[in-house]
Write a protein that holds these residues in place. Structure first.
Motif, short mmCIF file in Angstrom:
data_model
loop_
_atom_site.label_atom_id
_atom_site.label_comp_id
_atom_site.label_asym_id
_atom_site.label_seq_id
_atom_site.Cartn_x
_atom_site.Cartn_y
_atom_site.Cartn_z
N VAL A 92 36.26 -8.66 -0.73
CA VAL A 92 35.95 -7.83 0.43
C VAL A 92 35.07 -8.68 1.32
CG1 VAL A 92 34.91 -5.69 1.27
CG2 VAL A 92 36.10 -5.72 -0.95
N LEU A 93 35.59 -9.02 2.51
CA LEU A 93 34.94 -9.95 3.42
C LEU A 93 34.42 -9.21 4.64
CD1 LEU A 93 34.51 -13.04 4.15
CD2 LEU A 93 36.65 -12.84 5.42
N ARG A 94 33.14 -9.44 4.99
CA ARG A 94 32.63 -8.93 6.26
C ARG A 94 32.70 -10.10 7.24
NH1 ARG A 94 27.43 -6.94 5.41
NH2 ARG A 94 26.62 -9.00 5.83
N GLU A 95 33.58 -9.97 8.23
CA GLU A 95 33.76 -11.03 9.21
C GLU A 95 32.60 -11.04 10.20
OE1 GLU A 95 37.80 -11.67 10.63
OE2 GLU A 95 38.47 -10.09 9.26
N PRO A 96 32.41 -12.12 10.98
CA PRO A 96 31.30 -12.19 11.93
C PRO A 96 31.27 -11.01 12.91
CG PRO A 96 32.24 -14.37 11.64
CD PRO A 96 33.13 -13.41 10.88
N SER A 97 32.42 -10.45 13.25
CA SER A 97 32.47 -9.31 14.18
C SER A 97 32.04 -8.01 13.50
CB SER A 97 33.90 -9.13 14.71
OG SER A 97 34.76 -8.71 13.65
N GLY A 98 31.90 -8.04 12.17
CA GLY A 98 31.57 -6.83 11.42
C GLY A 98 32.77 -6.20 10.75
N ALA A 99 33.99 -6.66 11.10
CA ALA A 99 35.21 -6.12 10.48
C ALA A 99 35.20 -6.42 8.99
CB ALA A 99 36.44 -6.75 11.13
N ARG A 100 35.68 -5.46 8.20
CA ARG A 100 35.83 -5.66 6.76
C ARG A 100 37.29 -5.92 6.46
NH1 ARG A 100 31.56 -2.70 3.16
NH2 ARG A 100 29.82 -2.73 4.58
N THR A 101 37.55 -6.98 5.72
CA THR A 101 38.91 -7.40 5.43
C THR A 101 39.07 -7.67 3.95
OG1 THR A 101 39.01 -8.43 7.61
CG2 THR A 101 40.68 -9.11 6.03
N LEU A 102 40.21 -7.27 3.38
CA LEU A 102 40.53 -7.57 1.99
C LEU A 102 41.31 -8.89 1.96
CD1 LEU A 102 41.61 -4.05 0.68
CD2 LEU A 102 39.36 -5.11 0.63
N VAL A 103 40.76 -9.87 1.27
CA VAL A 103 41.36 -11.20 1.19
C VAL A 103 41.89 -11.41 -0.22
CG1 VAL A 103 40.91 -13.67 1.36
CG2 VAL A 103 39.78 -12.09 2.95
N PRO A 104 43.19 -11.67 -0.39
CA PRO A 104 43.72 -11.91 -1.75
C PRO A 104 42.96 -13.03 -2.44
CG PRO A 104 45.50 -11.74 -0.14
CD PRO A 104 44.22 -11.80 0.65
N PHE A 105 42.46 -12.76 -3.64
CA PHE A 105 41.69 -13.75 -4.38
C PHE A 105 42.64 -14.57 -5.23
CE2 PHE A 105 37.73 -14.37 -7.29
CZ PHE A 105 37.56 -15.63 -6.77
N VAL A 106 43.45 -15.38 -4.55
CA VAL A 106 44.43 -16.25 -5.19
C VAL A 106 44.17 -17.67 -4.71
CG1 VAL A 106 46.17 -14.44 -5.44
CG2 VAL A 106 46.14 -15.81 -3.36
N LEU A 107 44.58 -18.65 -5.49
CA LEU A 107 44.28 -20.05 -5.21
C LEU A 107 44.76 -20.50 -3.83
CD1 LEU A 107 42.97 -22.58 -6.40
CD2 LEU A 107 45.19 -23.17 -7.37
N ALA A 108 45.92 -20.02 -3.40
CA ALA A 108 46.47 -20.45 -2.11
C ALA A 108 45.60 -20.01 -0.94
CB ALA A 108 47.88 -19.90 -1.93
N VAL A 109 44.88 -18.89 -1.09
CA VAL A 109 44.06 -18.36 0.00
C VAL A 109 42.58 -18.69 -0.19
CG1 VAL A 109 43.41 -16.24 1.25
CG2 VAL A 109 45.72 -16.49 0.34
N VAL A 110 42.13 -18.79 -1.45
CA VAL A 110 40.73 -19.11 -1.76
C VAL A 110 40.73 -20.34 -2.68
CG1 VAL A 110 38.50 -18.21 -2.53
CG2 VAL A 110 40.25 -16.63 -1.68
#
Length: 195
Positions: A131-149
């Protein structure tokens, strides 16, 4: 029944229904290393009144796991344990981390740009997500997989993200960039022709 997870412990499983008459119980295994629940392993539960338990055996059949403890010898005791969490000592490895270690880490792009802050790791059916809080304040779900992280550096205090276009609210879609470039090229070409 109180629920306490002692400092330095992690969840290895959750006890389910009693199985049979001799104290065996079903277990929902929650560790990537089931050998931590092998015969002879000593574990505790989230109820400090239960004390230490020594594993006699862990079996799996038809997709269901059962476990037996030396200290639990009858169905009545087994039924009383239903719902308890089985806990083991944290085992820090050089490249290992626990979900709670990631909360608060900075998220960076491969080029070092700030993409926000990791708030938590959330378990989902297919895979975990950050669960990522972006600089704008938006909350985004980022897949916790090797290709993305591809990089998790707990000691350094950051993760590196390679988000696909459109995943992050603060990042433009790749197609939008391409369309803008194409529109600029057409506009420039028209200006040259009119000149």
């Amino acid at each position: 029944m109180s629920s306490v997870i002692p400092q330095g412990h992690v969840i290895l499983g959750r006890i389910g229904a009693a199985h049979g008459l001799r104290g065996e119980v079903r277990i929902e295994v929650r560790t990537d290393d089931p050998s931590r629940l092998a015969a002879g392993a000593v574990v505790v539960t989230d109820d400090p009144l239960v004390g230490e338990l020594t594993v006699v055996r862990l079996r799996e059949a038809s997709g269901r796991a059962t476990i037996a403890f030396e200290q639990v010898t009858d169905r009545t005791d087994a039924e009383a344990m239903r719902g308890l969490l089985i806990l083991g000592q944290e085992q820090q490895e050089e490249d290992a981390w626990y979900p709670q270690d990631l909360a608060g880490l900075a998220a960076r792009g491969e080029d070092g740009r700030d993409l926000g802050t990791v708030l938590e790791v959330r378990a989902m059916p297919a895979h975990d997500v950050l669960v990522l809080r972006e600089p704008s304040g938006a909350r985004t779900l980022v897949p916790f997989v090797l290709a993305v992280v591809p990089v998790v550096d707990v000691a350094g205090g950051f993760v590196v993200l390679v988000p696909p276009g459109g995943l992050l609210a603060d990042e433009p879609l790749e197609d939008e960039d391409d369309e803008a470039d194409a529109a600029d090229a057409i506009s420039h070409h028209d200006e040259e022709r009119d000149a």
